[in-house]
Enzyme design. Structure first.
Site, PDB file in Angstrom:
ATOM      1  N   HIS A 454     -25.969  55.179  60.666  1.00  0.00           N
ATOM      2  CA  HIS A 454     -26.022  54.448  59.532  1.00  0.00           C
ATOM      3  C   HIS A 454     -24.787  53.304  59.399  1.00  0.00           C
ATOM      4  CE1 HIS A 454     -22.582  56.668  57.636  1.00  0.00           C
ATOM      5  NE2 HIS A 454     -22.984  57.630  58.118  1.00  0.00           N
ATOM      6  N   CYS A 473     -22.790  62.481  61.115  1.00  0.00           N
ATOM      7  CA  CYS A 473     -23.591  61.335  61.235  1.00  0.00           C
ATOM      8  C   CYS A 473     -22.600  60.375  62.019  1.00  0.00           C
ATOM      9  CB  CYS A 473     -24.025  60.830  60.121  1.00  0.00           C
ATOM     10  SG  CYS A 473     -25.306  61.631  59.440  1.00  0.00           S
TER      11      CYS A 473
END
Length: 557
Positions: A454, A473
């Site tokens: 992301h 992440c």
């Protein structure tokens, strides 16, 4: 696993040049190096590849009973010999038996080169057993020993010596273990073809084997010389520590022959090249981090390469003509098209805290989510956010409190102190926007660990060499460009497509017409596009644990 694939990368053929003949059979499907020996049978051989079975041992019911007893509890082996009517496979006197045992023993002779546990297959012991056959019981038991050696070797070479999740829970790969009945059937049909098909076909595997052999030779010759005692060296420095730096760079192949005792331009260039290969800022100054890397012993580099070879076996799967490779230790995300890097960006990965480390696995990216909201992962709520809300209900004002039906609940209606990490019934969400924790786009490959790539509004961390700061992440430095590269195969104007959706401000999914495999990997030793070895720090300590387990399993350092 593809047992019968004859495909071999052209670049891998180049990598095999100069390797020992005994291992080429595993790397490029070449002829068995000891094939001429097949016709030279010795009844008392304790070395070489061909052994003879005494002709005075008839195959009787006693042989079959011993064979069946030795195979007890091993379904694949039992079925294999049952389907053959309990006839000999390895100890027959004819040419087929000679060919089979010679092919397997020659393969086992190359096990050490592949960083495999030689004692597990015991080629020398098998040869002795052939020379010492005295009874039909000996013969039946040897049939099973040879069969198990083949199956163990095939499993280890094709998919790894270890089971990764037993070493570190963050390595959640499903190994491409070969089916034992398929291995046995394939070997029976064509021994050499089966043996040739086992090792990973990725050119990286061959390059790692070569690097390991080179390091072993370097270590045997004394390594890279004395370490550098200075805390820092820079252009203009002089003296014995500069000489030590010069000599170490030369031993590592970064500097030609030189008599200089001063930190001159040639040393600056060599230090920069070394820094690039270590993932360090290439400023040509030998500071603390650079000297620490320079002083790393050749034995430690050998350990890293040995682990990388094992990891390459774990990843012995079709990776996709187009795929995404995330190397956690390198803090990079690369898009690979037909073996070449078509896009690359810096990344921030999970921090070194156990619960925040990014796991390793392979999956398929299926869509992009533009203008995403952020649902805070339960682990972050438990660890970080619930205590803050209990101390101050108005904390974390950028987040909405949402119930199980998706309704926003006023904070004034909640007694946060009444809940624990176990029974907290609400979700926390951040709406889309430029300050959203996920930035303006996330790249989704839905998985049980809730890991994805992301954007991020926090860009300053990308300037650092070490970038382990996230909660698990992977954050991207250039997410928009990554989106354009992914969408280029399904749009004539990928940038325009993405920007239109982005500028709408609406949370929107863009599906990938062709899902892209994603491989989250962890390589402290790997080669670059030129085939030159690169080394990175073992930030999570995973490779140290793997190396210790390999040594315990019997792999030679």
């Amino acid at each position: 696993m593809y047992l019968f694939s004859d495909k071999f990368y052209p670049s891998a053929r180049k990598c095999t040049k100069g390797l020992p003949g005994a291992v080429l059979v595993f790397l490029a499907g070449l002829s068995l190096h000891a094939a001429p020996a097949l016709a030279q049978v010795s009844g008392a051989a304790t070395g070489g590849t061909a052994v003879m079975v005494p002709a005075t041992l008839p195959q009787t019911s006693g042989f079959r009973q011993a064979l069946a007893a030795a195979a007890s509890g091993d379904e694949a082996v039992q079925n294999f010999f049952r389907d053959r009517g309990y006839e000999s496979f390895w100890t027959s006197e004819g040419p087929e038996g000679i060919t089979r045992r010679a092919a397997l023993l020659a393969a086992l002779d190359g096990a050490a080169f592949h960083a495999l546990p030689v004692a597990r297959y015991d080629a020398a012991g098998l040869r002795r057993a052939f020379a010492q056959l005295r009874s039909e019981g000996d013969r039946g038991r040897l049939e099973i020993r040879m069969t198990r050696a083949l199956l163990d070797y095939a499993r280890d070479l094709s998919s790894g010596v270890l089971t990764p999740a037993r070493i570190d829970p963050g390595i959640v790969r499903s190994l491409p273990r070969p089916e034992e009945p398929e291995v046995l059937a394939a070997f029976a049909a064509d021994p050499q073809r089966l043996l040739n098909s086992l090792s990973p076909r990725n050119p990286e595997y061959v390059r790692l084997l070569r690097a390991r052999a080179d390091l072993q030779r370097q270590i045997a010759g004394g390594g890279w010389g004395r370490t550098i005692a200075a805390k820092s060296l820079r252009p203009g420095s002089e003296g014995p520590e500069v000489v030590a730096l010069r000599d170490r760079l030369a031993a590592m192949g970064y500097l030609g022959r030189s008599a200089t005792a001063s930190y001159d331009g040639s040393i600056v260039a060599a230090v920069r090249a070394f820094q690039e290969d270590q993932g360090l800022s290439a400023d040509g100054v030998a500071g603390e981090a650079t000297l620490r890397a320079l002083n790393t012993a050749a034995e430690e580099r050998l350990a890293a390469v040995t682990v990388a070879i094992e990891r390459e076996r774990w990843a012995n799967i079709p990776r996709g003509d187009r795929h995404i490779w995330v190397n956690l230790t390198d803090y990079t995300v690369k898009l690979i098209d037909d073996g070449k890097v078509s896009f690359e960006t810096r990344a921030v990965i999970g921090s070194t805290k156990d619960e925040k480390r990014t796991p390793e696995f392979s999956h398929r990216m299926t869509y992009l989510e533009v203008n995403p909201d952020w649902t805070v992962p339960p682990g972050i709520i438990r660890r970080d956010y619930l205590p803050k809300l209990q101390a101050n209900p108005n904390a974390l004002g950028h987040l909405k409190v949402v119930d199980s039906r998706g309704r926003e609940i006023p904070r004034s209606a909640i007694n946060f102190s009444a809940y624990t990490a176990r029974n907290f019934p609400f979700s926390l969400k951040q709406p889309p926007g430029p300050s959203n924790a996920l930035g303006r786009v996330k790249f989704m490959f839905p998985n049980p660990w809730s890991i994805y790539l992301h954007d991020t509004p926090d860009k300053h961390l990308f300037a650092r060499d070490a970038r382990a700061f996230s909660s698990g992440c992977v954050r991207l430095n250039d997410p928009f460009d990554f989106a354009y590269a992914l969408l280029a195969r399904q749009s004539d104007d990928p940038k325009g497509l993405f920007q239109r959706v982005l500028n709408s401000g609406k949370q929107t999914r863009i599906n990938l017409e062709e899902p892209v495999p994603v491989h989250l990997d962890y390589r402290t030793a790997f080669s670059d596009a030129r085939g030159k070895m690169q080394y990175r720090r073992d930030i999570y300590g995973r490779d140290a644990a793997i190396h210790a387990a390999l040594i315990k399993a019997g792999v030679t350092p």
